[in-house]
Every structure is written in C-alpha cells, then in structure tokens.
Write a protein that holds these residues in place. Structure first.
Motif, PDB file in Angstrom:
ATOM      1  N   PRO A 211       0.829  -1.208   0.000  1.00 52.53           N
ATOM      2  CA  PRO A 211       0.000   0.000   0.000  1.00 52.53           C
ATOM      3  C   PRO A 211       0.865   1.260   0.000  1.00 52.53           C
TER       4      PRO A 211
ATOM      5  N   ARG B 162       2.992   2.910   2.906  1.00 53.38           N
ATOM      6  CA  ARG B 162       2.177   2.910   4.124  1.00 53.38           C
ATOM      7  C   ARG B 162       2.389   1.578   4.837  1.00 53.38           C
TER       8      ARG B 162
ATOM      9  N   THR C 163      -4.150   7.130  -3.344  1.00 49.11           N
ATOM     10  CA  THR C 163      -3.697   5.923  -2.667  1.00 49.11           C
ATOM     11  C   THR C 163      -3.927   4.744  -3.599  1.00 49.11           C
ATOM     12  N   THR C 164      -3.027   3.786  -3.531  1.00 51.97           N
ATOM     13  CA  THR C 164      -3.127   2.581  -4.351  1.00 51.97           C
ATOM     14  C   THR C 164      -2.194   1.545  -3.748  1.00 51.97           C
ATOM     15  N   SER C 165      -1.953   0.478  -4.456  1.00 53.34           N
ATOM     16  CA  SER C 165      -1.012  -0.556  -4.027  1.00 53.34           C
ATOM     17  C   SER C 165      -0.078  -0.902  -5.172  1.00 53.34           C
TER      18      SER C 165
ATOM     19  N   GLN D 222       1.209  -1.292   7.496  1.00 56.68           N
ATOM     20  CA  GLN D 222      -0.043  -1.837   8.044  1.00 56.68           C
ATOM     21  C   GLN D 222       0.000  -1.914   9.555  1.00 56.68           C
TER      22      GLN D 222
END
Length: 96
Positions: free
Chosen positions: A46, A94, A57-59, A96
C-alpha cells in the motif's frame, strides 16, 4: 518510507487496458526491504502517491523483481497522461 523518482507510463493490455509506472530497480530494492512490514497480502504494497497536483492511494504490484505503480483513469485523465509519457512521482509506503 518516502521515495521520489521519474518513470515512464506503460500500457498493460489485457481484457481491459491498465496503465502503470514501473518503479526503478534501486527504489524497488528499497521497497522490498520493508515489504514484510507493509504488505497486506499477495505481495502488494500500500502506498500514497503524487503525480503533479494529483495525490492518490493505491497498491504497488510486484513484477519481475520490481514494482508497478497503477495509474487509474482519475489520475491519468486530469493530467493528460498516456503511454510513453515521463512522470515525476512522489511515493510513501504505508505500513499496516
């Protein structure tokens, strides 16, 4: 982890076209170092990204030892981005 790099938009043909920016090798290696702390499964990472004035935002998707940053139409269209265009990207992984 924060990164900045320049990359070229590529088109991935499939049932429907997708657009990505491959993350350069050096930055991909840096991301790989923190992947176990950031990934929520399937090896995707992420991120928060910025191209020009558009933040999203994305992955990241792993591909052949590197990562691909997907570019949704909502990111590409306002900036007129197409396959072959060079873009400057700011990226924050990001955790987790």
């Amino acid at each position: 982890m924060e990164l900045a790099f320049t990359g070229q938009v590529i088109e991935w043909r499939g049932p429907s076209p997708y657009y990505f920016v491959p993350v350069p090798w050096e930055e991909s290696a840096d991301i790989h170092q923190v992947a176990s702390m950031a990934s929520y499964g399937w090896g995707v990472i992420p991120v928060e990204a910025r191209i020009g004035a558009v933040a999203f935002t994305t992955s990241l998707f792993p591909k052949d030892g590197r990562y691909l940053l997907p570019l949704k139409a909502a990111v590409r269209m306002p900036q007129g981005l197409a396959a072959g265009d060079e873009v400057e990207i700011e990226l924050t992984v990001r955790r987790q």
